[in-house]
Enzyme design. Structure first.
Site, PDB file in Angstrom:
ATOM      1  N   GLU A 175       4.260  -6.987   1.344  1.00 23.41           N
ATOM      2  CA  GLU A 175       5.136  -5.874   0.926  1.00 23.41           C
ATOM      3  C   GLU A 175       5.877  -6.166  -0.373  1.00 23.41           C
ATOM      4  O   GLU A 175       7.093  -5.935  -0.477  1.00 23.41           O
ATOM      5  CB  GLU A 175       6.112  -5.524   2.050  1.00 23.41           C
ATOM      6  CG  GLU A 175       5.415  -4.954   3.276  1.00 23.41           C
ATOM      7  CD  GLU A 175       6.376  -4.442   4.351  1.00 23.41           C
ATOM      8  OE1 GLU A 175       7.602  -4.598   4.197  1.00 23.41           O
ATOM      9  OE2 GLU A 175       5.881  -3.884   5.352  1.00 23.41           O
ATOM     10  N   GLU A 294      -0.237  -3.663   9.175  1.00 28.43           N
ATOM     11  CA  GLU A 294       0.971  -3.402   9.970  1.00 28.43           C
ATOM     12  C   GLU A 294       0.958  -1.933  10.345  1.00 28.43           C
ATOM     13  O   GLU A 294       0.928  -1.077   9.474  1.00 28.43           O
ATOM     14  CB  GLU A 294       2.264  -3.731   9.204  1.00 28.43           C
ATOM     15  CG  GLU A 294       2.556  -5.209   9.068  1.00 28.43           C
ATOM     16  CD  GLU A 294       3.952  -5.482   8.498  1.00 28.43           C
ATOM     17  OE1 GLU A 294       4.884  -4.688   8.763  1.00 28.43           O
ATOM     18  OE2 GLU A 294       4.094  -6.486   7.779  1.00 28.43           O
TER      19      GLU A 294
END
Length: 502
Positions: A175, A294
């Site tokens: 991320e 995710e």
């Protein structure tokens, strides 16, 4: 709504792609009780000789998880992998800045590799591209994958691991588009470090596959430009781009919540388009595939997480207690992966134990299956083979954020080797069952094995250690006659229809 009915044609020649079993992967981060009190609890009555909980191992085996992402997640962006190897008594305690806890490093790379073997899973390892970079990453892969005769590989051997772990899937950070990430980078900064790190890692082991960070969600202001820039800079050394997405039902609007897999579908299509644009721009023959590493429902625990005291060890963080409607959306998200089996080749339900997880445990106590365990298990166990493209006719509805939402979501997997077909269906109708006729004439001599369903009149029903309010049951009313399967999908239900050649 009267006379609602669905129809489907399923033909063995209408093929999307072979399902890569890695879409049924999961994720263990050094966060909350995922590791300490989850997979690892030395004082537990069920602990094995390494301190791993055997009751949890059994549940993970039941899910048949093929690959597990590790060790993060947000925590990896300030993680020194060297802290988690060598004698445990020499390992440092660190401030874990992502989740503001104390990391003891009692479990590290070697222990996790051992645990993965116990559950029959491969490891998807992440490297730190927040506070670290090329040097740490190339040393790390030398430690895990090189046979011996060098500093880092011989260090591994001195730690009791003569043979390399041969970890073949690596995430280049986590991320990195997010301002919350330690070492947050612009797309250009990230693309350059991903390119150079990937180059160095593949020089150490050319057989690995590399996953670059995409957007942390489709709602990020830099989406999909972050993907485009990253791919433009690092395309030559990449194999996958990652996608992350979580959904919640904060407004208590079930019709809108159950439609959110349409948002996931749009996210996937947009990333595929971005990958293929860069492929065309570079005149490349290589396609970049998607790693949805995710995904889940996540919102129940948000308030409790704000109340946790900082700098404790393995506090109960992100412990969502999932209800029945969560299981329905999880089922639709899994169906969405199967609908994109040609490009979604890896995925990781975040996470696996205690932290937004299908498995929950008590410290020094029991382990049990959350509601979302079941659609995950069913697709993982029965969803191996070729993803077929059902021709589905279904009534539709409009919700707050979506129009033309199909009441029925569907995917089908044909296992030619075992001569089996499995159809996955979600009925989203809040009030009505849904009769469905499925034309299966291309599957001559196939017989109905079973129709499994997950049903509950209470969308908010949850499972506990004492009571499984939401658990699979058998629907005995489905019939296969002259190549047409007739079934009745209960209102708001998850359905698994299995057929086998006689």
């Amino acid at each position: 709504m009267a006379n609602v009915k669905a129809k489907m044609i399923l033909d063995k020649n209408y093929q999307i792609a072979k399902v890569d079993e890695r879409i049924y992967g999961s994720f263990i981060e050094h966060l909350g009780r995922a590791v300490y009190g989850g997979i690892y609890e030395p004082g537990h009555p069920e602990a094995d000789e390494q301190g791993f909980r055997k009751d949890v191992i059994d549940l993970v085996k039941e899910l048949q998880v093929p690959i597990v992402r590790y060790p993060g997640g947000n925590m990896v962006s300030a993680y020194n992998w060297e802290d988690g190897v060598g004698p445990k008594e020499d390992r440092p305690r660190r401030l874990e800045l992502a989740w503001r806890t104390i990391e003891t490093n009692e479990v590290g790379t070697n222990e996790f590799a051992d645990w993965a073997k116990k559950v029959g899973a491969e490891v998807m390892m992440a490297v730190n591209l927040g506070t670290r970079g090329i040097d740490a990453a190339r040393n790390f892969i030398e430690y895990t994958n090189h046979p011996g005769g060098t500093y880092w590989s011989d260090l591994r051997r001195s730690h009791g691991y003569e043979q390399p772990h041969n970890i073949k899937t690596w995430c280049l950070g986590n991320e990195m588009d997010g301002s919350w990430q330690i070492g947050h980078k612009t797309a250009h900064e990230y693309g350059r470090i991903a390119q150079e790190t990937g180059k160095a890692m593949k020089l150490v082991d050319p057989t690995i596959e590399l996953v670059a960070c995409g957007s942390s969600s489709s709602g990020m202001p830099t989406f999909p430009e972050y993907e485009a820039t990253t791919l433009d800079l690092a395309y030559d050394h990449l194999d996958f781009i990652s996608l992350h997405q979580y959904y919640g039902n904060r407004s208590n609007d079930p019709a809108n919540f159950l439609a959110k897999n349409l948002d996931m579908d749009h996210f996937i299509k947009t990333v595929i388009s971005t990958c293929d644009y860069i492929k065309a721009k570079k005149r490349s023959k290589k396609s970049i595939n998607l790693s949805f590493d995710e995904w889940n429902v996540w919102y129940h625990s948000n308030q409790a997480d704000r109340e946790i005291e900082p700098w404790s060890i393995a506090p109960p963080q992100l412990e969502d207690h999932y209800n029945f409607e969560d299981a329905l959306l999880v089922g639709s998200m899994l169906i969405t992966f199967l609908q994109h089996a040609d490009r979604v080749k890896m995925a990781a339900m975040a996470q696996l134990v205690n932290v937004i997880a299908p498995i929950m445990t008590e410290n020094n106590g029991r382990a049990w299956k959350q509601t979302i365990f079941y659609p995950y298990m069913h697709t993982s166990v029965f969803g191996r083979g070729i993803s077929l493209k059902p021709i589905l006719t279904t009534p539709k509805y409009d919700s707050k954020d979506f129009t033309d939402v199909p009441y029925v979501d569907s995917a089908a997997v044909y296992n030619e080797e075992n001569e089996e077909v499995t159809i996955f269906l979600v009925n989203k109708h809040l009030e009505s069952s849904m009769p469905i006729d499925i034309d299966l004439r291309s599957f001559e001599d196939y017989k109905l094995v079973e129709h499994i369903e997950l049903v509950n009149d209470d969308l908010k029903a949850v499972n506990t250690a004492d009571h499984q309010a939401v658990a699979p049951q058998s629907n005995k009313d489905s019939k296969l006659d002259n190549g047409v399967l007739s079934a009745n999908l209960a209102k708001t239900s998850w359905n698994v229809i299995r057929l086998k050649k006689s």
